[in-house]
Design a protein around this motif. Structure first.
Motif, PDB file in Angstrom:
ATOM      1  N   ALA A  28       4.511 -11.906   4.972  1.00  0.00           N
ATOM      2  CA  ALA A  28       4.193 -11.662   3.581  1.00  0.00           C
ATOM      3  C   ALA A  28       5.490 -11.557   2.796  1.00  0.00           C
ATOM      4  CB  ALA A  28       3.470 -10.059   3.533  1.00  0.00           C
ATOM      5  N   ASP A  29       6.368 -10.997   3.130  1.00  0.00           N
ATOM      6  CA  ASP A  29       7.763 -10.728   2.312  1.00  0.00           C
ATOM      7  C   ASP A  29       8.210 -12.216   2.214  1.00  0.00           C
ATOM      8  OD1 ASP A  29       7.450  -8.178   1.902  1.00  0.00           O
ATOM      9  OD2 ASP A  29       8.574  -7.732   3.977  1.00  0.00           O
ATOM     10  N   ARG A  30       8.168 -13.233   3.112  1.00  0.00           N
ATOM     11  CA  ARG A  30       8.603 -14.413   2.809  1.00  0.00           C
ATOM     12  C   ARG A  30       7.819 -15.266   1.981  1.00  0.00           C
ATOM     13  NH1 ARG A  30       8.071 -16.697   8.714  1.00  0.00           N
ATOM     14  NH2 ARG A  30       8.609 -18.494   7.513  1.00  0.00           N
ATOM     15  N   ALA A  31       6.545 -15.357   1.957  1.00  0.00           N
ATOM     16  CA  ALA A  31       5.388 -15.880   0.902  1.00  0.00           C
ATOM     17  C   ALA A  31       5.723 -15.374  -0.313  1.00  0.00           C
ATOM     18  CB  ALA A  31       4.136 -15.700   1.635  1.00  0.00           C
ATOM     19  N   TRP A  86      -5.046  -4.267  12.659  1.00  0.00           N
ATOM     20  CA  TRP A  86      -3.675  -4.985  12.752  1.00  0.00           C
ATOM     21  C   TRP A  86      -3.209  -5.453  11.419  1.00  0.00           C
ATOM     22  CZ3 TRP A  86      -0.865  -4.063  17.061  1.00  0.00           C
ATOM     23  CH2 TRP A  86      -1.472  -3.698  18.099  1.00  0.00           C
ATOM     24  N   THR A  87      -4.267  -5.962  10.468  1.00  0.00           N
ATOM     25  CA  THR A  87      -3.840  -6.704   9.440  1.00  0.00           C
ATOM     26  C   THR A  87      -3.682  -5.347   8.274  1.00  0.00           C
ATOM     27  OG1 THR A  87      -5.247  -8.797   9.629  1.00  0.00           O
ATOM     28  CG2 THR A  87      -4.946  -7.893   7.288  1.00  0.00           C
ATOM     29  N   ILE A  88      -4.405  -4.360   8.341  1.00  0.00           N
ATOM     30  CA  ILE A  88      -4.066  -3.527   7.534  1.00  0.00           C
ATOM     31  C   ILE A  88      -2.853  -2.897   7.521  1.00  0.00           C
ATOM     32  CG2 ILE A  88      -4.654  -1.092   6.718  1.00  0.00           C
ATOM     33  CD1 ILE A  88      -7.438  -1.969   7.494  1.00  0.00           C
ATOM     34  N   GLU A  89      -2.222  -2.498   8.915  1.00  0.00           N
ATOM     35  CA  GLU A  89      -0.847  -1.829   9.164  1.00  0.00           C
ATOM     36  C   GLU A  89       0.218  -2.841   8.801  1.00  0.00           C
ATOM     37  OE1 GLU A  89      -0.940  -0.716  13.149  1.00  0.00           O
ATOM     38  OE2 GLU A  89      -2.047   1.142  12.665  1.00  0.00           O
ATOM     39  N   PHE A  90      -0.089  -4.220   9.102  1.00  0.00           N
ATOM     40  CA  PHE A  90       0.789  -5.522   8.592  1.00  0.00           C
ATOM     41  C   PHE A  90       0.983  -5.412   7.112  1.00  0.00           C
ATOM     42  CE2 PHE A  90       0.858  -9.709   6.548  1.00  0.00           C
ATOM     43  CZ  PHE A  90       2.289 -10.043   7.016  1.00  0.00           C
ATOM     44  N   ALA A  91       0.040  -5.353   6.477  1.00  0.00           N
ATOM     45  CA  ALA A  91       0.310  -5.277   4.905  1.00  0.00           C
ATOM     46  C   ALA A  91       0.838  -3.894   4.332  1.00  0.00           C
ATOM     47  CB  ALA A  91      -1.112  -5.324   4.482  1.00  0.00           C
ATOM     48  N   LEU A  92       0.532  -2.954   4.770  1.00  0.00           N
ATOM     49  CA  LEU A  92       1.198  -1.339   4.440  1.00  0.00           C
ATOM     50  C   LEU A  92       2.485  -1.598   5.021  1.00  0.00           C
ATOM     51  CD1 LEU A  92      -1.747   1.029   5.465  1.00  0.00           C
ATOM     52  CD2 LEU A  92      -1.051   0.150   3.269  1.00  0.00           C
ATOM     53  N   ARG A  93       3.065  -2.190   5.685  1.00  0.00           N
ATOM     54  CA  ARG A  93       4.429  -2.254   6.331  1.00  0.00           C
ATOM     55  C   ARG A  93       5.152  -3.313   5.310  1.00  0.00           C
ATOM     56  NH1 ARG A  93       2.759  -2.001  11.608  1.00  0.00           N
ATOM     57  NH2 ARG A  93       2.616  -4.263  11.778  1.00  0.00           N
ATOM     58  N   ALA A  94       4.559  -4.137   4.892  1.00  0.00           N
ATOM     59  CA  ALA A  94       5.253  -5.354   3.736  1.00  0.00           C
ATOM     60  C   ALA A  94       5.762  -4.556   2.484  1.00  0.00           C
ATOM     61  CB  ALA A  94       4.100  -6.276   3.412  1.00  0.00           C
ATOM     62  N   ARG A  95       7.093  -5.004   2.237  1.00  0.00           N
ATOM     63  CA  ARG A  95       7.849  -4.321   1.007  1.00  0.00           C
ATOM     64  C   ARG A  95       7.452  -4.883  -0.231  1.00  0.00           C
ATOM     65  NH1 ARG A  95      11.740  -5.805   4.678  1.00  0.00           N
ATOM     66  NH2 ARG A  95      12.521  -7.271   3.406  1.00  0.00           N
ATOM     67  N   SER A  96       6.911  -6.138  -0.157  1.00  0.00           N
ATOM     68  CA  SER A  96       6.719  -7.111  -1.482  1.00  0.00           C
ATOM     69  C   SER A  96       5.321  -6.648  -1.952  1.00  0.00           C
ATOM     70  CB  SER A  96       6.777  -8.452  -1.189  1.00  0.00           C
ATOM     71  OG  SER A  96       5.898  -8.812  -0.073  1.00  0.00           O
ATOM     72  N   LEU A  97       4.289  -5.906  -1.333  1.00  0.00           N
ATOM     73  CA  LEU A  97       3.152  -5.588  -1.979  1.00  0.00           C
ATOM     74  C   LEU A  97       2.792  -4.398  -2.380  1.00  0.00           C
ATOM     75  CD1 LEU A  97       1.268  -6.890   1.312  1.00  0.00           C
ATOM     76  CD2 LEU A  97       1.894  -8.400  -0.621  1.00  0.00           C
ATOM     77  N   SER A  98       2.347  -4.520  -3.896  1.00  0.00           N
ATOM     78  CA  SER A  98       2.351  -3.465  -4.845  1.00  0.00           C
ATOM     79  C   SER A  98       1.294  -2.496  -4.499  1.00  0.00           C
ATOM     80  CB  SER A  98       2.190  -3.940  -6.181  1.00  0.00           C
ATOM     81  OG  SER A  98       3.411  -4.908  -6.567  1.00  0.00           O
ATOM     82  N   GLN A  99       0.186  -3.062  -4.022  1.00  0.00           N
ATOM     83  CA  GLN A  99      -1.171  -2.528  -3.829  1.00  0.00           C
ATOM     84  C   GLN A  99      -1.948  -3.187  -2.656  1.00  0.00           C
ATOM     85  OE1 GLN A  99      -3.483  -1.222  -7.159  1.00  0.00           O
ATOM     86  NE2 GLN A  99      -5.304  -0.483  -5.781  1.00  0.00           N
ATOM     87  N   ALA A 129       8.458 -13.922  -1.841  1.00  0.00           N
ATOM     88  CA  ALA A 129       9.431 -14.271  -2.040  1.00  0.00           C
ATOM     89  C   ALA A 129       9.729 -15.952  -2.295  1.00  0.00           C
ATOM     90  CB  ALA A 129      10.882 -14.155  -1.049  1.00  0.00           C
ATOM     91  N   LYS A 130       8.911 -16.716  -1.721  1.00  0.00           N
ATOM     92  CA  LYS A 130       8.922 -18.131  -2.268  1.00  0.00           C
ATOM     93  C   LYS A 130       8.148 -18.087  -3.447  1.00  0.00           C
ATOM     94  CE  LYS A 130       9.573 -21.470   0.569  1.00  0.00           C
ATOM     95  NZ  LYS A 130       9.425 -22.477   1.991  1.00  0.00           N
ATOM     96  N   LEU A 131       6.914 -17.809  -3.724  1.00  0.00           N
ATOM     97  CA  LEU A 131       6.253 -17.529  -4.849  1.00  0.00           C
ATOM     98  C   LEU A 131       7.031 -17.152  -6.007  1.00  0.00           C
ATOM     99  CD1 LEU A 131       3.256 -18.220  -5.404  1.00  0.00           C
ATOM    100  CD2 LEU A 131       3.107 -15.874  -5.733  1.00  0.00           C
ATOM    101  N   ARG A 132       7.906 -16.285  -5.669  1.00  0.00           N
ATOM    102  CA  ARG A 132       8.742 -15.829  -6.903  1.00  0.00           C
ATOM    103  C   ARG A 132       9.927 -16.778  -7.131  1.00  0.00           C
ATOM    104  NH1 ARG A 132      10.819 -11.250  -4.613  1.00  0.00           N
ATOM    105  NH2 ARG A 132      12.578 -12.558  -3.867  1.00  0.00           N
ATOM    106  N   ASP A 133      10.650 -16.881  -6.210  1.00  0.00           N
ATOM    107  CA  ASP A 133      11.884 -17.573  -6.279  1.00  0.00           C
ATOM    108  C   ASP A 133      11.788 -19.144  -6.976  1.00  0.00           C
ATOM    109  OD1 ASP A 133      12.945 -15.430  -5.516  1.00  0.00           O
ATOM    110  OD2 ASP A 133      13.578 -16.042  -3.786  1.00  0.00           O
ATOM    111  N   THR A 134      10.608 -19.875  -6.460  1.00  0.00           N
ATOM    112  CA  THR A 134      10.453 -21.248  -6.766  1.00  0.00           C
ATOM    113  C   THR A 134       9.433 -21.538  -7.831  1.00  0.00           C
ATOM    114  OG1 THR A 134       8.411 -21.507  -5.326  1.00  0.00           O
ATOM    115  CG2 THR A 134      10.418 -21.819  -4.198  1.00  0.00           C
ATOM    116  N   GLY A 135       8.805 -20.509  -8.302  1.00  0.00           N
ATOM    117  CA  GLY A 135       7.826 -20.707  -9.338  1.00  0.00           C
ATOM    118  C   GLY A 135       6.766 -21.517  -9.162  1.00  0.00           C
ATOM    119  N   CYS A 136       6.325 -21.734  -7.803  1.00  0.00           N
ATOM    120  CA  CYS A 136       5.393 -22.445  -7.439  1.00  0.00           C
ATOM    121  C   CYS A 136       3.895 -21.700  -7.613  1.00  0.00           C
ATOM    122  CB  CYS A 136       5.502 -22.924  -6.265  1.00  0.00           C
ATOM    123  SG  CYS A 136       5.222 -21.327  -4.905  1.00  0.00           S
TER     124      CYS A 136
END
Length: 246
Positions: free
Chosen positions: A117-120, A32-45, A122-129
C-alpha cells in the motif's frame, strides 16, 4: 495526500461461497486484509464496504466504519469502481471533506507484501499519475507459449472441441530466459486519484483508472488472490509458512 482505503467484499461468490469470511491460517480471510490496511502508514482512513453481515461484524470488531453496500452494487455484474464510489461518497458526506486518493483492496486477497500500500500510494503521489495497480510476471504462463486448439468438430454429445495445436502468437522462442517481459494484474491493490475514480464513461469500464496508469511489481507468490478452494489452500500454506519462519 489524504487517502481513503476501501476494503471491498461481497457476500455472494459462485466460485467459493462466502469466501471473504472463510478461515485461512486460523482467521477469517478478510481479517488478513484488514490488518494489512491498518498497518500501512499512508492510509488516512480504512473502511469496509460489504453486504455481508459476517464481514461487517469483523470490520466493526476492529473499529472500522462499515458502509452497507446496496444489493444493486453487490451483484455479479456490479463493478468495482461503482462500489468504491458509493463508499467514498458515504464517507465524505459524514466526514465533511474530500480525500485526495482512494486505495481499493479486495477482501479475498489474504497475502500481500507488507509495504504494498505504501509503495502504491507513494507512486501515485510522486509521479502525479491517475492510478497505480500491482502486477506480477506471467512467468512460464507466457502468451508466447500459449496455444489455441483449432479444427473444431462436434462430438457425439454435441460438444464442439478442437484438437489441432497452433501457436497463440507466432514466435520461435524456446528458452524461458528469452521470453519478453509480460505482466498480469495480481489483484493486490488499486490506488487511484479521487477525480479519476469519479470519472464514468459509457462503454469504457476502466475509465476510472484514468489515462496515466502505472504499476508496482510484486514477486512470484507475493500476492494470492483467492477465488477457489485451491487458492485458499495456497494462501494458507504461504501464511502458515510465514508464521513458522518469523
Amino acid at each position: 495526500m489524504t487517502t481513503l482505503c476501501i476494503i471491498l467484499g461481497r457476500a455472494g461468490s459462485k466460485g467459493l461461497p462466502g469466501k471473504n469470511v472463510l478461515p485461512v491460517a486460523g482467521r477469517p480471510m478478510a481479517l488478513w486484509t484488514i490488518e494489512f490496511a491498518l498497518r500501512a502508514r499512508s492510509l488516512s482512513q480504512v473502511v469496509v464496504s460489504t453486504d455481508s453481515g459476517e464481514l461487517a461484524a469483523i470490520g466493526r470488531e476492529h473499529a472500522l466504519r462499515v458502509v452497507d453496500r446496496p444489493a444493486v452494487l453487490a451483484s455479479d455484474t456490479a463493478t468495482v469502481d461503482a462500489a468504491a464510489r458509493h463508499a467514498l461518497e458515504q464517507v465524505e458526506a459524514e466526514r465533511g471533506g474530500r480525500f485526495d486518493a482512494v486505495v481499493i483492496l479486495y477482501a479475498n486477497v489474504p497475502v500481500r507484501p507488507a509495504d504494498l500500500a505504501d509503495r502504491a500510494v507513494a507512486k501515485l503521489r510522486d509521479t502525479g499519475c491517475d492510478s497505480v495497480q500491482s502486477v506480477t510476471s506471467v512467468g512460464k504462463m507466457h502468451p508466447y507459449w500459449m496455444k489455441r486448439l483449432t479444427g473444431a468438430e462436434e462430438d457425439v454429445a454435441g460438444r464442439v472441441a478442437g484438437d489441432v495445436i497452433e501457436a497463440y502468437e507466432a514466435n520461435s522462442v524456446y528458452r524461458r530466459q528469452d521470453l519478453p517481459p509480460v505482466y498480469v494484474l495480481d489483484g493486490g491493490i488499486i490506488a487511484v486519484r479521487r477525480e479519476s475514480l469519479l470519472t464514468v464513461v459509457q462503454g469504457q469500464p476502466h475509465a476510472f483508472l484514468g489515462r496515466d496508469r502505472r504499476a508496482v511489481v510484486t514477486g512470484p507468490g507475493e500476492v494470492v488472490d483467492v477465488d477457489s478452494e485451491h487458492d485458499r489452500r495456497v494462501a494458507e500454506a504461504v501464511l502458515t509458512a510465514g508464521a513458522s519462519g518469523s
